[in-house]
Design a protein around this motif. Sequence first.
Motif, short mmCIF file in Angstrom:
data_model
loop_
_atom_site.label_atom_id
_atom_site.label_comp_id
_atom_site.label_asym_id
_atom_site.label_seq_id
_atom_site.Cartn_x
_atom_site.Cartn_y
_atom_site.Cartn_z
N TRP A 180 0.85 -1.20 0.00
CA TRP A 180 0.00 0.00 0.00
C TRP A 180 0.88 1.25 0.00
O TRP A 180 0.67 2.19 -0.76
N CYS A 242 -9.46 4.21 2.87
CA CYS A 242 -8.01 4.28 2.71
C CYS A 242 -7.50 5.53 3.42
O CYS A 242 -8.01 6.62 3.20
N CYS A 245 -6.46 8.10 0.47
CA CYS A 245 -7.36 8.68 -0.54
C CYS A 245 -8.84 8.54 -0.18
O CYS A 245 -9.69 9.08 -0.87
N CYS A 262 -5.89 -1.00 -1.35
CA CYS A 262 -6.72 0.11 -1.81
C CYS A 262 -6.81 0.06 -3.33
O CYS A 262 -5.79 0.19 -4.01
N CYS A 265 -5.36 3.34 -4.96
CA CYS A 265 -3.92 3.57 -4.82
C CYS A 265 -3.10 2.45 -5.46
O CYS A 265 -1.95 2.67 -5.83
ZN ZN Z 1 -6.08 4.79 -1.43
#
Ligand code: ZN
Length: 282
Positions: A180, A242, A245, A262, A265
């Motif tokens: 991530w 997330c 975002c 995510c 992302c």
């Molecule tokens: Zn994200």
Amino acid sequence: MPELPEVEIVARLVGAAVAGARVESTLAPGVNALKTFDPPLHALDGAVLTGVSRRGKHLVVESDAGLVLLIHLMSAGRLQLFDRRAGLRDRTSRVLVRLDDGRELRLREFGTKQAAWAKLLRAGELEDDEALATLGPEAWPDPPPLLPLLGSQARPLHSLLRDQRTIAGIGRSWVDEILWEARLSPYKRGTDLTAEEAEALRAAIVGLLGEAIDVYEETLRLPLPDRLPLPLKVHRHEGQPCPRCGTTLEAVHFEDYVIAYCPACQTEGRVLKDRRLSRLLK
Ligand SMILES: [Zn+2]
């Protein structure tokens, strides 16, 4: 699920606390936990412990007797130091190292599986033991450049990074955080990594594992709790926004673990197929 940061903090805190203490006696109530018989466990009796170190996800209890206890906690093991000896009814006890000041260093394991193990080795044989000899380079603090390490392997990053022969220390929890942080899909293949992505991945590994150790240094004291509070943002957070975002974190479920990620992302907005979910929906 102790991984590199959790094992590192155990090595530091327990190691500092036992250094200089003399072993009075030893016992292995977990019949399957002790994987070696020569030298016998009681060869450690009378030795002075000199500290605890870490190799990948393994712990090494060191002594002045030329003997080391190599330990792998697997998924449910703990190495804890207690002021008193374990009661005979403590079913979590696997290996007990009783110190002559009354304290006890205890390898415990929770749950029904007996997977955690210990080996008493001569110090000179440690590095040649198959558990350590097959380990890849340490993921922290200074792993080598990752493109040469991962770039020739066609497996997905999620599996590559957890492969201790490729890189040592990362497991199911921290791999989600690392991918991530580096904005990489768990299913991206090693062979598809660009130089930039490999560099971002390396930075994420070093940064996140180091930050986790710093958090533990600040918050944890002995006696260590049975469950360490892992500072995770993505793993086990599916269904939540997330932190970067705001998109809902998704998950792919496997029999014994879960990948969280995510979509915005990491996977260009695509939600990865979750077989468990589609089976439930049928
Ligand atoms: Zn994200």
